[in-house]
Design a protein around this motif. Structure first.
Motif, PDB file in Angstrom:
ATOM      1  N   SER A 226       0.844  -1.191   0.000  1.00  0.00           N
ATOM      2  CA  SER A 226       0.000   0.000   0.000  1.00  0.00           C
ATOM      3  C   SER A 226       0.883   1.245   0.000  1.00  0.00           C
ATOM      4  O   SER A 226       1.977   1.243   0.581  1.00  0.00           O
ATOM      5  CB  SER A 226      -0.896   0.003   1.241  1.00  0.00           C
ATOM      6  OG  SER A 226      -1.362   1.298   1.536  1.00  0.00           O
ATOM      7  N   ARG A 227       0.426   2.299  -0.627  1.00  0.00           N
ATOM      8  CA  ARG A 227       1.207   3.537  -0.666  1.00  0.00           C
ATOM      9  C   ARG A 227       1.434   4.101   0.720  1.00  0.00           C
ATOM     10  O   ARG A 227       2.306   4.950   0.934  1.00  0.00           O
ATOM     11  CB  ARG A 227       0.501   4.576  -1.536  1.00  0.00           C
ATOM     12  CG  ARG A 227      -0.872   4.983  -1.041  1.00  0.00           C
ATOM     13  CD  ARG A 227      -1.489   6.071  -1.893  1.00  0.00           C
ATOM     14  NE  ARG A 227      -0.758   7.313  -1.784  1.00  0.00           N
ATOM     15  CZ  ARG A 227      -1.213   8.460  -2.259  1.00  0.00           C
ATOM     16  NH1 ARG A 227      -2.383   8.510  -2.875  1.00  0.00           N
ATOM     17  NH2 ARG A 227      -0.504   9.576  -2.123  1.00  0.00           N
ATOM     18  N   TRP A 228       0.649   3.642   1.696  1.00  0.00           N
ATOM     19  CA  TRP A 228       0.777   4.147   3.066  1.00  0.00           C
ATOM     20  C   TRP A 228       1.682   3.275   3.929  1.00  0.00           C
ATOM     21  O   TRP A 228       1.945   3.609   5.078  1.00  0.00           O
ATOM     22  CB  TRP A 228      -0.601   4.242   3.715  1.00  0.00           C
ATOM     23  CG  TRP A 228      -1.568   5.055   2.913  1.00  0.00           C
ATOM     24  CD1 TRP A 228      -2.720   4.628   2.313  1.00  0.00           C
ATOM     25  CD2 TRP A 228      -1.450   6.432   2.593  1.00  0.00           C
ATOM     26  NE1 TRP A 228      -3.323   5.644   1.643  1.00  0.00           N
ATOM     27  CE2 TRP A 228      -2.572   6.790   1.791  1.00  0.00           C
ATOM     28  CE3 TRP A 228      -0.515   7.433   2.878  1.00  0.00           C
ATOM     29  CZ2 TRP A 228      -2.789   8.060   1.293  1.00  0.00           C
ATOM     30  CZ3 TRP A 228      -0.717   8.707   2.382  1.00  0.00           C
ATOM     31  CH2 TRP A 228      -1.838   9.017   1.605  1.00  0.00           C
ATOM     32  N   ASP A 246       3.230   2.992   7.736  1.00  0.00           N
ATOM     33  CA  ASP A 246       3.141   4.311   7.109  1.00  0.00           C
ATOM     34  C   ASP A 246       4.386   5.110   7.494  1.00  0.00           C
ATOM     35  O   ASP A 246       4.666   5.315   8.683  1.00  0.00           O
ATOM     36  CB  ASP A 246       1.868   5.005   7.603  1.00  0.00           C
ATOM     37  CG  ASP A 246       1.614   6.353   6.939  1.00  0.00           C
ATOM     38  OD1 ASP A 246       2.579   6.956   6.423  1.00  0.00           O
ATOM     39  OD2 ASP A 246       0.465   6.806   6.958  1.00  0.00           O
TER      40      ASP A 246
END
Length: 261
Positions: A226-228, A246
């Protein structure tokens, strides 16, 4: 006293134990001073990490490298009110830990001496008991790790480590070859966050270490995170894998340093 007193040796943890990355180094030294056991331990904790224990450094290696002769304090102590001997707890810096080593074959003749503190006699490769108040030289161990108990984002943690660099030492977030690192996990046990940032980052469709090394065991991490969750942590309690988080979250972190010479 030992012929190599006042000197120290640096070796990869991999040579001493079986659970660390080559980026982690152990420094072993015999300071050229004599102290009672309590003061010797305080000296080691202030200038190294602690008095040496056989959980950290192999005694045969120690004899081979330092040679000579002498009776040196090590991290071995009799339990109060009991007739048992244990290693000091280097994880917490206080108390004793592990199994009773009173019957260990490394002991010399316990009946010859008295006292509640343990020494190592180089030429005999044996442990002996001594009165803790006796001034003796001692063996310390240290490492090249720095646990920072400030909460920062991954980027700020990386910057913090690198700003500690000097002309002779380069600092970075710690990179490891295996997450099952008992030595490092003990090191981060004093962190104030459950997880600490490592030098693990997802960039350009690949996981990399911040020191430029490519991740060897990529199957341990998601191929398309995930981009996070594109930065990696190590948990004080979860022992199996690194954890992706994150990068903007704030937590403690661990740095390491290497000589630039």
């Amino acid at each position: 006293m030992g012929k190599n007193t006042g000197t120290e040796f640096i070796l990869p943890v991999l040579l001493v134990t079986a659970f660390c990355s080559a980026n982690v180094e152990i420094r072993v030294g015999i300071p050229d001073v004599s102290r009672p056991w309590d003061e010797a331990r305080t000296y080691c904790q202030e200038k190294y990490v602690d008095l040496v224990t056989w959980d950290i450094v192999d005694s045969d290696w120690l004899v081979q490298e330092f040679g000579g002769s002498g009776d040196f304090w090590i991290g071995l102590h009799k339990e109060p009110e009991k007739d048992t001997w244990k290693w000091i707890n280097v994880k917490t810096g206080k108390g004793l830990t592990g199994e009773d080593v009173s019957g260990n074959g490394n002991w010399g003749n316990l009946d010859l001496l008295s006292g509640d503190c343990g020494t190592f006699v180089l030429e005999r490769k044996s442990w002996f008991r001594q009165e803790c108040s006796r001034p003796l030289q001692f063996i310390c161990y240290g490492d090249n790790l720095v646990l920072v108990t400030e909460n920062k984002t991954w980027e700020d943690a990386l910057s913090h480590c690198r700003k500690m660099s000097t002309p002779s030492q380069r600092y970075d977030l710690l990179s490891l070859t295996s997450p099952a690192s008992a030595y490092v996990r003990d090191k981060i046990s004093r962190a104030t966050s459950e997880e600490v940032w490592m030098g693990l980052r997802f960039l350009g469709d690949e996981w990399w270490w911040s020191d430029g090394a490519e991740l060897a065991n990529k199957e341990m991490l998601p191929a398309c995170p995930s981009r996070w969750e594109r930065c990696g942590t190590m948990s004080k309690n979860h022992k199996e894998n690194w954890i992706t988080r994150d990068c903007s979250e704030k937590r403690n972190f661990i740095c390491y340093h290497k000589s630039t010479a």
